[in-house]
Motif scaffolding. Structure first.
Motif, short mmCIF file in Angstrom:
data_model
loop_
_atom_site.label_atom_id
_atom_site.label_comp_id
_atom_site.label_asym_id
_atom_site.label_seq_id
_atom_site.Cartn_x
_atom_site.Cartn_y
_atom_site.Cartn_z
N ALA A 31 -2.53 5.34 -3.03
CA ALA A 31 -3.44 6.37 -2.49
C ALA A 31 -2.84 7.72 -2.85
N PHE A 32 -3.63 8.60 -3.46
CA PHE A 32 -3.12 9.92 -3.84
C PHE A 32 -3.83 10.98 -3.01
N PHE A 45 0.87 -1.18 0.00
CA PHE A 45 0.00 0.00 0.00
C PHE A 45 0.90 1.22 0.00
N TYR A 46 0.84 1.97 -1.09
CA TYR A 46 1.74 3.11 -1.25
C TYR A 46 0.93 4.40 -1.34
N GLY A 47 1.45 5.48 -0.78
CA GLY A 47 0.74 6.76 -0.86
C GLY A 47 1.66 7.90 -1.24
N CYS A 48 1.18 8.81 -2.06
CA CYS A 48 1.94 10.02 -2.37
C CYS A 48 0.94 11.12 -2.72
N TYR A 79 -5.51 8.57 1.80
CA TYR A 79 -4.29 8.14 2.48
C TYR A 79 -4.19 6.61 2.44
N VAL A 80 -3.00 6.10 2.72
CA VAL A 80 -2.81 4.65 2.67
C VAL A 80 -3.81 3.90 3.55
N ASN A 121 2.23 10.57 12.59
CA ASN A 121 0.83 10.48 12.20
C ASN A 121 0.49 9.17 11.51
N MET A 122 1.21 8.89 10.42
CA MET A 122 0.83 7.75 9.59
C MET A 122 0.87 6.43 10.37
N ALA A 123 2.01 6.15 11.01
CA ALA A 123 2.15 4.84 11.68
C ALA A 123 1.13 4.72 12.82
#
Ligand code: FAD
Ligand code: 2AM
Length: 753
Positions: free
Chosen positions: A669-670, A623-626, A680-681, A711-713
């Motif tokens: 996820a863009f 799962f990748y996000g940018c 988001y991812v 935030n993300m983790a």
């Protein structure tokens, strides 16, 4: 393999070499230098305030079993010979682990066993118990951690508990620094309390603080000029741990005069943080190099220089356009003996830019001749701390080398550095202003920290400050510390290459001169991160290298090594793919968090293609996000071709078996596509929530999270609890237990920063 190691020092011999009645040894367990820096600052204050000599020591350099013996001997000697305090400044690393240099000490303290000078573990007595053997030891403790991690400050806490349980006594209260908040604030809150407790314990009056401001500063080091030394006896940026010029092979030529010891078949070299490998860059390319962050300026706010690679200034609209840049860079390990495993980290030392060095030289009033003069740092007999103080960097070397390769000249100046600078202000108004900033944390944040003013910027504001060079080199500036990068290659596929995926840290902040009135206008100062700016400079210097497309053509690969050497070393991590490749893995890595997963994907495809596996490789989901598919989408084509390879196997009769269970997917996820909602991812993980839960709960699956810790983790962690409730029917307690169990059984790994 045994690699020569220097013999360890002992606490007793260090104490014997100290002259003051009362003494202190401050040990640090440091990964990035912060613990060492705080230990040094405490040592300097203890000496300045109480006249108590204080040595700062690397835990790794000492035989810590002596802690027990010396406690006993102190007890038998009695207080009249003087009191000793041992200090611990211990960072917690990763998931509650000791830093590399504290690992042996920690293992010994917890198990009652110690490591000897060689590789063997030497028991001190059969299963020796340390119970009550710490009686007589007095210690202070400052732990460094990060509250976003589950095991916040576990090193400081566990070591204190263990020391107390064996009879040692803490002086004052334990300090706990939180990197997620402000380490500096936590340290500044703890320090006066511990100094007060030390004053009471030693039975000495506090001569420091404001009382010490009237006293002249006695520099820790002197400098001597060494104009006639041959080039070979001078350091040019080498990072040897022994601080002695060695006999080297010839350097690589060009303008880089550094010389390198290379490993040979006969002589293996242990490359580590203190003795990094100077590695060649073999490949480097931009993953993106976009103009994005736009800042409106007044005409007067134009930054002094305009290096086109980093930002542009649009005069018609007065806009500063900062380029976001992400670089893929590869380093050569061949014939060095240095190895890594997929998922490890690489430590990289940077160097300051010519512009930054010139700026500081101007602020200090040094001309080119002064910058190029070769100096030697020597103990100053007038300062008793001097004899035991660590040399700040390998020398003799030129002042330019020290500013370029050894000292962090760009970070924001801290309050304690300003306090020392105040002593050298000739103008009383300026001095009073500096002390105001030193004494008032809010004022410091407003005037200095919020604009990240560096030493050069502060000196331009206080023109009456005339700093002696030995104070700048020996005391004011800290050494450049290493930065870590998650290795983005697979050791199975590319055993002799490590690659990094680094995004350049660039930003601009409004800044006002410190001596001007409140109403004066702020100008925008462009800033950049030390190591990523260095990597970017290297990249643009090396961009004549073949492009990634050309690397597909075997005839152009491997590339000739560049005349560029980057000091690197490998740090082992526990972020590892499952041994059994048939186990399914889920990877979540937005932004540069994708780095280790490039290695993971490469590895899964590589082992599948080797045909050596009995069982097919298991599901592999990334799962990748940018921000935007056309702007900062990392490794899009590369991942696409890996998927195509696996799909190709599925189509072929011969290979279909190996690809059967190999469900390789990259889901994106863009977050910043105009006209579309932010994704988001964790949003796309949630969409596949049922499958993700089942992979983890029923199919022996593994989950890996890499990238932003704050935030993300944390959001992904929360989501896992939600999935356990929604698809596993678990209540809050059970969901917590389920997630915790994933961690303790090694199924849930985080590599976050
Ligand atoms: P520094 O000189 O360290 O500057 C960074 C500092 O600048 C920040 O701490 C902050 O104080 C300041 N700053 C930055 N932006 C602003 C702003 N807008 N306003 C005010 N102040 C600001 N990075 C990657 O790119 N890829 C990776 O794969 C990667 N892996 C990592 C793995 C681990 C285990 C760890 C610990 C870190 C990893 N990092 C990675 C981060 C990396 O180590 C560096 O921290 C990062 O590259 C910045 O280093 P620098 O020297 O360029 O910047
Ligand atoms: P944003 O900057 O548009 O908010 C890599 O940095 C990607 O991670 C970006 O798309 C960024 O989105 C996104 N990101 C920011 N905060 C996040 C969070 N808490 N969880 C997941 N992704 C996040």
């Amino acid at each position: 393999r045994i690699v020569s190691r220097p013999s360890k020092k002992t606490i007793s011999t260090t104490l014997a070499s100290m002259e003051s009645k009362h003494k202190m040894i401050l040990f640090y367990g440091s990964q990035t230098g912060t613990a060492e820096d705080l230990a040094t600052r405490t040592a300097n204050e203890v000496y300045a305030n109480f006249g108590v000599e204080s040595v700062v020591a690397d835990l790794e350099d000492y035989d810590m079993t002596d802690l027990i013996k010396f406690g006993e001997s102190l007890k038998s000697m009695g207080d009249e010979v003087g009191k000793v305090v041992i200090g611990f400044f211990l960072a917690t690393y990763g998931e509650g682990e000791p830093t590399d240099n504290a690992a042996d000490f920690y293992e010994w303290l917890m198990d009652g066993r110690g490591k000897g000078e060689d590789e063997d573990v030497t028991d001190i007595g059969d299963d020796m118990q340390l119970e009550q053997q710490g009686d007589g030891v007095h210690y202070i403790m400052f732990g460094l951690g990060n509250k976003t991690y589950e095991h916040f400050n576990s090193m400081g806490r566990r070591v204190s508990k263990r020391l107390d349980s064996i009879g040692a006594k803490m002086v004052g209260i334990p300090g706990e620094g939180d990197d997620d908040g402000s380490m500096e604030d936590d340290f500044l809150a703890w320090k006066p309390k511990v100094l007060e407790a030390l004053s009471a314990y030693y039975g000495v009056k506090d001569m420091g603080g404001k009382a010490g401001r009237g006293l002249a500063h006695v520099p820790l080091f002197n400098l001597s000029e060494e104009s006639s030394l041959p080039d070979k006896a001078v350091f040019h940026g080498e990072l040897a741990s022994d601080h002695k010029p060695r006999r080297f092979k010839d350097g690589p030529g060009g303008d880089d005069k550094r010389v390198f010891v290379e490993a040979t078949a006969k002589k293996r070299i242990l490359y580590d943080a203190k003795n990094p490998l100077f590695s060649h860059v073999t490949k480097s390319y931009n993953l993106f190099n976009e103009t994005v962050d736009q800042l409106k300026l007044k005409p007067s706010e134009l930054p002094p220089t305009t290096p086109s690679q980093k930002y542009t200034h649009d005069a018609s609209t007065n806009t500063l356009n900062i380029r976001r840049e992400c670089i893929h860079m590869e380093f050569d390990l061949s014939n060095t003996g240095l190895r890594y495993e997929t998922g490890d980290h690489v430590g990289i030392y940077g160097a300051n830019s010519l512009e930054q060095v010139s700026l500081l030289a101007r602020a200090l009033g040094l001309d080119d001749a002064a910058l190029d003069s070769v100096v030697r740092v020597k103990a100053n007999p007038a300062n008793r701390q001097s004899a035991m103080a660590k040399m700040p960097f390998p020398n003799p070397c030129s002042v330019r080398t020290a500013f370029t390769h050894y000292l962090a000249i760009t970070p924001v100046l801290k309050q304690h550095q300003l306090e020392l600078i105040a002593k050298y202000a000739a103008d009383e108004t300026e001095r009073a202003m500096i002390y105001d900033i030193v004494d008032n944390r809010n004022l410091y944040v407003e005037k200095v920290e919020s604009s990240q003013k560096s030493m050069a910027e502060v000196l331009f504001d206080f023109r009456s400050v005339k700093l002696p060079l030995q104070v700048v080199l020996g005391e004011l500036l800290s050494p450049i510390v290493v930065r870590y990068y998650s290795i983005s290659s697979s050791s199975k596929k590319e055993p002799c290459t490590v690659s990094i995926t680094a995004v350049a840290v660039r930003y601009a902040l409004p800044s006002k001169p410190l001596m001007q009135s409140e109403n004066s206008a702020a100008t925008l100062q462009y800033k950049e991160g030390l190591v990523t700016a260095y990597v970017s400079r290297l990249h643009h210097k090396t961009s004549q290298l073949p492009t990634p497309e050309m690397s597909a053509d075997d005839s152009t690969y491997p590339f000739p090594p560049l005349p560029t050497h980057v000091p690197i070393f490998i740090r082992t991590s526990s972020f590892r793919l499952p041994r059994d490749a048939s186990a399914p893995v889920i990877m979540i890595g937005p932004g540069t968090g994708v780095a280790p997963f490039r290695g993971f994907l490469q590895e899964r495809v590589h082992v599948a293609s080797s045909g050596a596996l009995k069982k097919p490789v298991g599901s592999t989901w990334l799962f990748y996000g940018c921000r935007h598919p056309e702007q900062d989408h990392l490794y899009k084509d590369e991942f696409g071709s890996l998927i195509a390879t696996v799909d190709g196997w599925k189509q072929s009769e011969q290979d279909a078996e190996r690809a059967k269970a190999f469900d390789l997917r990259v889901m994106n996820a863009f977050s910043r596509v105009p006209g579309q909602q932010k994704v988001y991812v964790q949003d796309i993980v949630q969409k596949m929530g049922k499958e993700v839960y089942e992979v983890l709960d029923k199919m022996r699956g593994y989950i890996y999270v890499c990238g932003d810790a704050k935030n993300m983790a944390a959001d992904v962690n929360t989501l896992l609890h939600k999935l356990a409730a929604e698809f596993g029917g678990k209540n809050e307690e059970e969901a917590k237990k389920w997630v915790k169990n994933l961690k303790t059984t090694g199924k849930y790994h985080e590599d976050v920063w």
